[in-house]
Design a protein around this motif. Sequence first.
Motif, PDB file in Angstrom:
ATOM      1  N   VAL A  97       0.769  -1.207  -0.074  1.00  9.56           N
ATOM      2  CA  VAL A  97      -0.124   0.094  -0.081  1.00  9.56           C
ATOM      3  C   VAL A  97       0.622   1.328  -0.062  1.00  9.56           C
ATOM      4  O   VAL A  97       0.478   2.257  -0.579  1.00  9.56           O
ATOM      5  CB  VAL A  97      -1.129   0.066   1.246  1.00  9.56           C
ATOM      6  N   ALA A 142       2.386   1.493  -3.629  1.00  4.60           N
ATOM      7  CA  ALA A 142       1.343   2.063  -4.389  1.00  4.60           C
ATOM      8  C   ALA A 142       0.782   3.668  -4.270  1.00  4.60           C
ATOM      9  O   ALA A 142       0.797   4.422  -5.241  1.00  4.60           O
ATOM     10  CB  ALA A 142       0.066   1.351  -4.370  1.00  4.60           C
ATOM     11  N   LEU A 196       3.821   5.664  -5.656  1.00 10.32           N
ATOM     12  CA  LEU A 196       3.611   5.589  -7.249  1.00 10.32           C
ATOM     13  C   LEU A 196       2.538   6.682  -7.548  1.00 10.32           C
ATOM     14  O   LEU A 196       2.502   7.262  -8.452  1.00 10.32           O
ATOM     15  CB  LEU A 196       3.430   4.312  -7.682  1.00 10.32           C
ATOM     16  N   LEU A 197       1.382   6.581  -6.805  1.00 10.59           N
ATOM     17  CA  LEU A 197       0.142   7.658  -7.119  1.00 10.59           C
ATOM     18  C   LEU A 197       0.906   8.886  -7.187  1.00 10.59           C
ATOM     19  O   LEU A 197       0.262   9.683  -7.928  1.00 10.59           O
ATOM     20  CB  LEU A 197      -0.662   7.180  -6.046  1.00 10.59           C
ATOM     21  N   GLN A 218       3.216   9.429 -10.154  1.00  6.30           N
ATOM     22  CA  GLN A 218       2.668   9.587 -11.560  1.00  6.30           C
ATOM     23  C   GLN A 218       1.539  10.332 -11.713  1.00  6.30           C
ATOM     24  O   GLN A 218       0.972  10.439 -12.838  1.00  6.30           O
ATOM     25  CB  GLN A 218       2.088   7.689 -11.936  1.00  6.30           C
ATOM     26  N   ARG A 219       1.235  11.237 -10.895  1.00  5.34           N
ATOM     27  CA  ARG A 219       0.353  12.115 -11.432  1.00  5.34           C
ATOM     28  C   ARG A 219       0.561  13.054 -12.513  1.00  5.34           C
ATOM     29  O   ARG A 219       1.803  13.304 -12.637  1.00  5.34           O
ATOM     30  CB  ARG A 219      -0.196  13.199 -10.166  1.00  5.34           C
ATOM     31  N   GLY A 220      -0.204  13.289 -13.490  1.00  3.39           N
ATOM     32  CA  GLY A 220       0.083  14.206 -14.698  1.00  3.39           C
ATOM     33  C   GLY A 220       0.733  15.458 -14.321  1.00  3.39           C
ATOM     34  O   GLY A 220       0.032  15.983 -13.476  1.00  3.39           O
ATOM     35  N   HIS A 236       9.829  17.335 -22.359  1.00  2.00           N
ATOM     36  CA  HIS A 236       9.999  16.311 -23.395  1.00  2.00           C
ATOM     37  C   HIS A 236       8.822  16.147 -24.225  1.00  2.00           C
ATOM     38  O   HIS A 236       8.765  15.633 -25.255  1.00  2.00           O
ATOM     39  CB  HIS A 236      10.468  15.079 -22.871  1.00  2.00           C
ATOM     40  N   ILE A 237       7.668  16.515 -23.491  1.00  2.00           N
ATOM     41  CA  ILE A 237       6.371  16.247 -24.116  1.00  2.00           C
ATOM     42  C   ILE A 237       6.240  17.601 -25.316  1.00  2.00           C
ATOM     43  O   ILE A 237       5.359  18.552 -24.911  1.00  2.00           O
ATOM     44  CB  ILE A 237       5.056  16.088 -23.113  1.00  2.00           C
ATOM     45  N   PRO A 280      -0.643  20.578 -23.236  1.00  2.00           N
ATOM     46  CA  PRO A 280      -0.846  19.795 -21.806  1.00  2.00           C
ATOM     47  C   PRO A 280      -1.289  18.203 -22.201  1.00  2.00           C
ATOM     48  O   PRO A 280      -2.195  18.299 -22.904  1.00  2.00           O
ATOM     49  CB  PRO A 280      -2.052  20.924 -21.196  1.00  2.00           C
ATOM     50  N   ARG A 281      -0.857  17.647 -21.320  1.00  2.00           N
ATOM     51  CA  ARG A 281      -1.016  16.104 -21.406  1.00  2.00           C
ATOM     52  C   ARG A 281      -2.474  16.003 -20.755  1.00  2.00           C
ATOM     53  O   ARG A 281      -2.710  16.368 -19.577  1.00  2.00           O
ATOM     54  CB  ARG A 281      -0.033  15.182 -20.588  1.00  2.00           C
ATOM     55  N   LEU A 282      -3.090  15.209 -21.396  1.00  2.00           N
ATOM     56  CA  LEU A 282      -4.781  15.155 -20.783  1.00  2.00           C
ATOM     57  C   LEU A 282      -4.934  13.614 -20.705  1.00  2.00           C
ATOM     58  O   LEU A 282      -4.469  12.639 -21.567  1.00  2.00           O
ATOM     59  CB  LEU A 282      -5.868  15.384 -21.833  1.00  2.00           C
ATOM     60  N   SER A 283      -5.293  13.189 -19.698  1.00  2.00           N
ATOM     61  CA  SER A 283      -5.677  11.596 -19.304  1.00  2.00           C
ATOM     62  C   SER A 283      -7.054  11.439 -20.265  1.00  2.00           C
ATOM     63  O   SER A 283      -7.561  12.182 -20.685  1.00  2.00           O
ATOM     64  CB  SER A 283      -6.123  11.540 -17.770  1.00  2.00           C
ATOM     65  N   LEU A 284      -7.299  10.140 -20.240  1.00  2.00           N
ATOM     66  CA  LEU A 284      -8.473   9.693 -20.780  1.00  2.00           C
ATOM     67  C   LEU A 284      -9.731  10.359 -20.332  1.00  2.00           C
ATOM     68  O   LEU A 284     -10.692  10.749 -21.017  1.00  2.00           O
ATOM     69  CB  LEU A 284      -8.610   8.062 -20.755  1.00  2.00           C
ATOM     70  N   ASP A 285      -9.710  10.485 -19.131  1.00  2.00           N
ATOM     71  CA  ASP A 285     -11.218  10.959 -18.449  1.00  2.00           C
ATOM     72  C   ASP A 285     -11.334  12.517 -18.697  1.00  2.00           C
ATOM     73  O   ASP A 285     -12.275  12.874 -19.075  1.00  2.00           O
ATOM     74  CB  ASP A 285     -10.826  10.890 -16.585  1.00  2.00           C
ATOM     75  N   ALA A 319      -3.450   5.721 -10.395  1.00  2.00           N
ATOM     76  CA  ALA A 319      -2.375   6.539 -11.016  1.00  2.00           C
ATOM     77  C   ALA A 319      -2.272   6.564 -12.371  1.00  2.00           C
ATOM     78  O   ALA A 319      -1.811   7.350 -12.895  1.00  2.00           O
ATOM     79  CB  ALA A 319      -1.094   5.770 -10.132  1.00  2.00           C
ATOM     80  N   VAL A 362      -4.315   6.346 -14.521  1.00  2.00           N
ATOM     81  CA  VAL A 362      -5.414   7.089 -15.280  1.00  2.00           C
ATOM     82  C   VAL A 362      -4.644   8.299 -15.493  1.00  2.00           C
ATOM     83  O   VAL A 362      -4.887   8.920 -16.868  1.00  2.00           O
ATOM     84  CB  VAL A 362      -6.737   7.093 -14.650  1.00  2.00           C
ATOM     85  N   GLU A 363      -3.816   8.885 -14.718  1.00  2.00           N
ATOM     86  CA  GLU A 363      -3.258  10.431 -15.128  1.00  2.00           C
ATOM     87  C   GLU A 363      -2.226  10.207 -15.842  1.00  2.00           C
ATOM     88  O   GLU A 363      -1.740  11.554 -16.193  1.00  2.00           O
ATOM     89  CB  GLU A 363      -2.911  10.589 -13.570  1.00  2.00           C
ATOM     90  N   ASN A 392      -3.867  15.307 -27.705  1.00  2.00           N
ATOM     91  CA  ASN A 392      -4.062  16.282 -26.823  1.00  2.00           C
ATOM     92  C   ASN A 392      -4.255  17.347 -27.618  1.00  2.00           C
ATOM     93  O   ASN A 392      -5.078  18.438 -27.210  1.00  2.00           O
ATOM     94  CB  ASN A 392      -2.743  16.168 -25.974  1.00  2.00           C
TER      95      ASN A 392
END
Lengths: 185, 171
Positions: free
Chosen positions: A68, A71, A74-75, A78-80, A143-144, A154-159, B19, B21-22, B37
């Motif tokens: 946990v 995790a 990592l959470l 890994q946030r964008g 680099h993006i 800006p990097r967008l998530s699928l949501d 995580a 997902v982001e 994007n």
Amino acid sequence: MKNDNKDLDQEILSALIRQEEEDALAFFRSKNFRDGVERRLKERVGGKKPAIRSQIRFVPVLTGVLIVAIAGILLLIQRGPGTAPPPEFKALASALGQLPGFSHPPGQGWTVPQGQTGTSRLAESVRRTLVTAEQTKRDEEQHISIPAGTGKVPRLSLDQKMEILFKERAIERALLLFKGDSKEV
Amino acid sequence: MVKKILALGFMALLSLNLAAVESPANPKEKAGYALLNLFVVSFREMATQGAKGQLETALLAMASALEKAREADQVDAVFYARFGRVLALAKLVSAPDPGGILGPVINREMLFFVHDITGEDLNREGGPKTIGQVANAIAEEIINLQIYLDTKDKRESLRRKLDERISGKED
């Protein structure tokens, strides 16, 4: 005469010994010694089980806590980029801010003041992880960029994409806005 | 005990999933993600700001970026073809067509596109309803492309394994 008596005694003794052996063998065969030995061994080992069990219980709990924790880290990592800090990050930062050596003037970010003392090893290691994560995010942002000079996007998530496309109906609104007036679809 | 471990494992997996997902699932496909994007952000800006000529500029920039990404092998043929089709359709729908000369071509392309993506029959009466259908199909295709990039690695890996198994059996 004496010799005869001696021989007789020896014969008697030998017969007695044989008789004892046969009796012992018969007694052994009548009882199940193997099961008895195993039972007694189990009883002895069983007496020590609680200590072993408590150790065995402790290991999966520790493993679970570690999973946990990893995790969670990592959470955080890994946030964008480009999004507001997540509540978990704020909570962790707030908790860390109360540890010795974590308070810093606003705007300085996660930098380690020179010559600072009194910071715990745990706090130092967590802070280093956060600094590394922040640096990685900055590197990724740099680099993006796609070719053809379109600049940074800006990097967008699928949501996020789904929200813009289906909730805001951005494409429909834009197409209706820019559709040629003279064109009848 | 087993239940506890399972519960903890589930929590950990959930955290990892949230995580994921982001962040992009497939970091190798940066150019593809960036194009998607750019498409979404451009349309959002156009919908809110509504500056004339903005769509044309944005579509040109995206088409140019797509070409260069393909030349540099940063996007594959599938992404190139499907994203290119989305751009072409957006251009067809939005570009002025005085006199309706291109009408039949545009209608045919929209009809095929909407049917291919959503399976719907295009409303032939035209107007906002038809535009809504096309816009919905474009949005669906953008999401499909994102999922395509997300799962590309996994599909390629499965394909490799299958090929190895088949070649191994033949040997």
